[in-house]
Design a protein around this motif. Sequence first.
Motif, PDB file in Angstrom:
ATOM      1  N   ILE A  74      25.703 -40.897  -1.748  1.00 60.73           N
ATOM      2  CA  ILE A  74      26.047 -39.837  -0.607  1.00 60.73           C
ATOM      3  C   ILE A  74      24.793 -39.020   0.567  1.00 60.73           C
ATOM      4  N   LEU A  75      24.523 -39.360   1.157  1.00 58.69           N
ATOM      5  CA  LEU A  75      23.702 -38.898   2.005  1.00 58.69           C
ATOM      6  C   LEU A  75      23.527 -37.115   3.376  1.00 58.69           C
ATOM      7  N   SER A  76      24.892 -37.832   3.298  1.00 60.00           N
ATOM      8  CA  SER A  76      25.157 -37.097   4.751  1.00 60.00           C
ATOM      9  C   SER A  76      26.667 -36.992   5.197  1.00 60.00           C
ATOM     10  N   VAL A  77      27.727 -36.739   5.607  1.00 64.37           N
ATOM     11  CA  VAL A  77      29.260 -36.989   5.950  1.00 64.37           C
ATOM     12  C   VAL A  77      29.465 -35.900   7.123  1.00 64.37           C
ATOM     13  N   GLY A  78      30.394 -36.137   7.741  1.00 65.62           N
ATOM     14  CA  GLY A  78      30.927 -35.345   8.805  1.00 65.62           C
ATOM     15  C   GLY A  78      31.887 -35.676  10.185  1.00 65.62           C
ATOM     16  N   CYS A  79      32.477 -35.130  10.436  1.00 62.51           N
ATOM     17  CA  CYS A  79      33.352 -35.149  11.453  1.00 62.51           C
ATOM     18  C   CYS A  79      33.512 -34.202  12.482  1.00 62.51           C
ATOM     19  N   HIS A  83      38.425 -33.403  15.389  1.00 64.93           N
ATOM     20  CA  HIS A  83      38.635 -34.177  15.051  1.00 64.93           C
ATOM     21  C   HIS A  83      39.581 -33.690  13.449  1.00 64.93           C
ATOM     22  N   ARG A  84      38.996 -32.655  12.849  1.00 62.50           N
ATOM     23  CA  ARG A  84      38.422 -32.692  11.611  1.00 62.50           C
ATOM     24  C   ARG A  84      40.412 -32.970  11.231  1.00 62.50           C
ATOM     25  N   ARG A  85      40.658 -33.208  10.351  1.00 59.73           N
ATOM     26  CA  ARG A  85      41.588 -33.221   8.895  1.00 59.73           C
ATOM     27  C   ARG A  85      42.663 -33.877   9.545  1.00 59.73           C
ATOM     28  N   CYS A  86      42.518 -35.168  10.117  1.00 54.17           N
ATOM     29  CA  CYS A  86      42.464 -36.310  10.184  1.00 54.17           C
ATOM     30  C   CYS A  86      42.658 -37.169   9.330  1.00 54.17           C
ATOM     31  N   GLY A  87      41.937 -36.727   8.669  1.00 54.95           N
ATOM     32  CA  GLY A  87      41.702 -38.419   7.096  1.00 54.95           C
ATOM     33  C   GLY A  87      40.332 -39.553   7.938  1.00 54.95           C
ATOM     34  N   ALA A  89      36.739 -38.615   8.007  1.00 56.71           N
ATOM     35  CA  ALA A  89      35.886 -37.880   6.877  1.00 56.71           C
ATOM     36  C   ALA A  89      36.613 -39.186   5.361  1.00 56.71           C
ATOM     37  N   ARG A  90      37.893 -39.267   4.944  1.00 55.19           N
ATOM     38  CA  ARG A  90      38.394 -40.192   3.779  1.00 55.19           C
ATOM     39  C   ARG A  90      38.215 -41.159   4.081  1.00 55.19           C
ATOM     40  N   ILE A 117      33.633 -24.971   0.726  1.00 54.94           N
ATOM     41  CA  ILE A 117      34.824 -25.254  -0.141  1.00 54.94           C
ATOM     42  C   ILE A 117      35.236 -26.669   0.706  1.00 54.94           C
ATOM     43  N   VAL A 118      35.812 -26.572   1.917  1.00 54.32           N
ATOM     44  CA  VAL A 118      36.144 -27.820   2.363  1.00 54.32           C
ATOM     45  C   VAL A 118      35.320 -28.925   1.861  1.00 54.32           C
ATOM     46  N   ALA A 119      34.635 -28.688   2.453  1.00 55.27           N
ATOM     47  CA  ALA A 119      33.226 -30.725   1.801  1.00 55.27           C
ATOM     48  C   ALA A 119      33.830 -31.023  -0.015  1.00 55.27           C
TER      49      ALA A 119
END
Length: 156
Positions: A74-79, A83-87, A89-90, A117-119
Motif C-alpha cells: 500500500i503506497l498511500s491511502v486517504g479519506c 467522510h472519515r469513520r464511515c468505512g 478506507a476499509r 495511531i488512527v491509520a
Amino acid sequence: MTGPIVQPRLHSVGDTHAELLSALHARCFDDIWSTATMRDLLQSPGAYAMVATVVHDQPAGFVLARAIAGEGEILSVGCLPKHRRCGIARWLMSAALGIAGDRHAKAMFLEVAERNIVAQALYVSMGFAIVGRRQNYYPGQNGREAALVMKRALTV
Ligand SMILES: CC(C)(COP(=O)(O)OP(=O)(O)OC[C@H]1O[C@@H](n2cnc3c(N)ncnc32)[C@H](O)[C@@H]1OP(=O)(O)O)[C@@H](O)C(=O)NCCC(=O)NCCS
C-alpha cells in the motif's frame, strides 16, 4: 463506527487521473505528492489505484498500491476529513488487498508514521502486524519521525 455505514463506489483509475489523486492526497496529508509524482507512481510496474465516490459521485478517498513479484504494497491511502469513520478506507483497503491477491501477491506491506495511531488502528483491524521500525524515516514538524513497517499475509 461513528459515521453512517457507507458503501462507496470504487473506481479503478490510472495515470490519466494523476491530477485528481494528487488533489485528494493534498486534502488528506500535510506533504504534497505532485501530479507528476502521482503519474510516475502510477506508471511504475505493478501500480494500481482506486478512487471511492459517495453521493453525487463526489470523490471521498483513494488508495494507491502496487503488486509485483509476489509482494504487494500500500503506497498511500486517504479519506477526506468530512467522510472519515464511515468505512471508506476499509473498503478501499479491502479492494486493494483483493487485487494484490488476484495478482498472486503472497503478502501486503505498508509503512506508517509511528505517531499515526488512527491509520495503525485501521491496519491492525484489517490483519496487519508490525514487522519493522525505521528510525528518522519521515520528515516531521519536530524533526524526523519513525515509520513502522506492517505486513499482512494474503491467501492466494
Ligand atoms: C486513516 C484514514 C485513511 C482512515 O479512513 P476512514 O475512512 O476514516 O477509516 P474507516 O472509516 O474505514 O475506519 C476503519 C477502521 O479504522 C479504525 N479507525 C479509523 N479512524 C479511527 C479513529 N479516528 N480512531 C480510532 N480508530 C480509527 C477503526 O478500526 C475503524 O473501524 P471502526 O470504525 O469499525 O471502529 C483517514 O483517517 C485518513 O485519511 N487519514 C489521513 C491520511 C492518513 O493518515 N493515511 C494513512 C497513511 S499511512
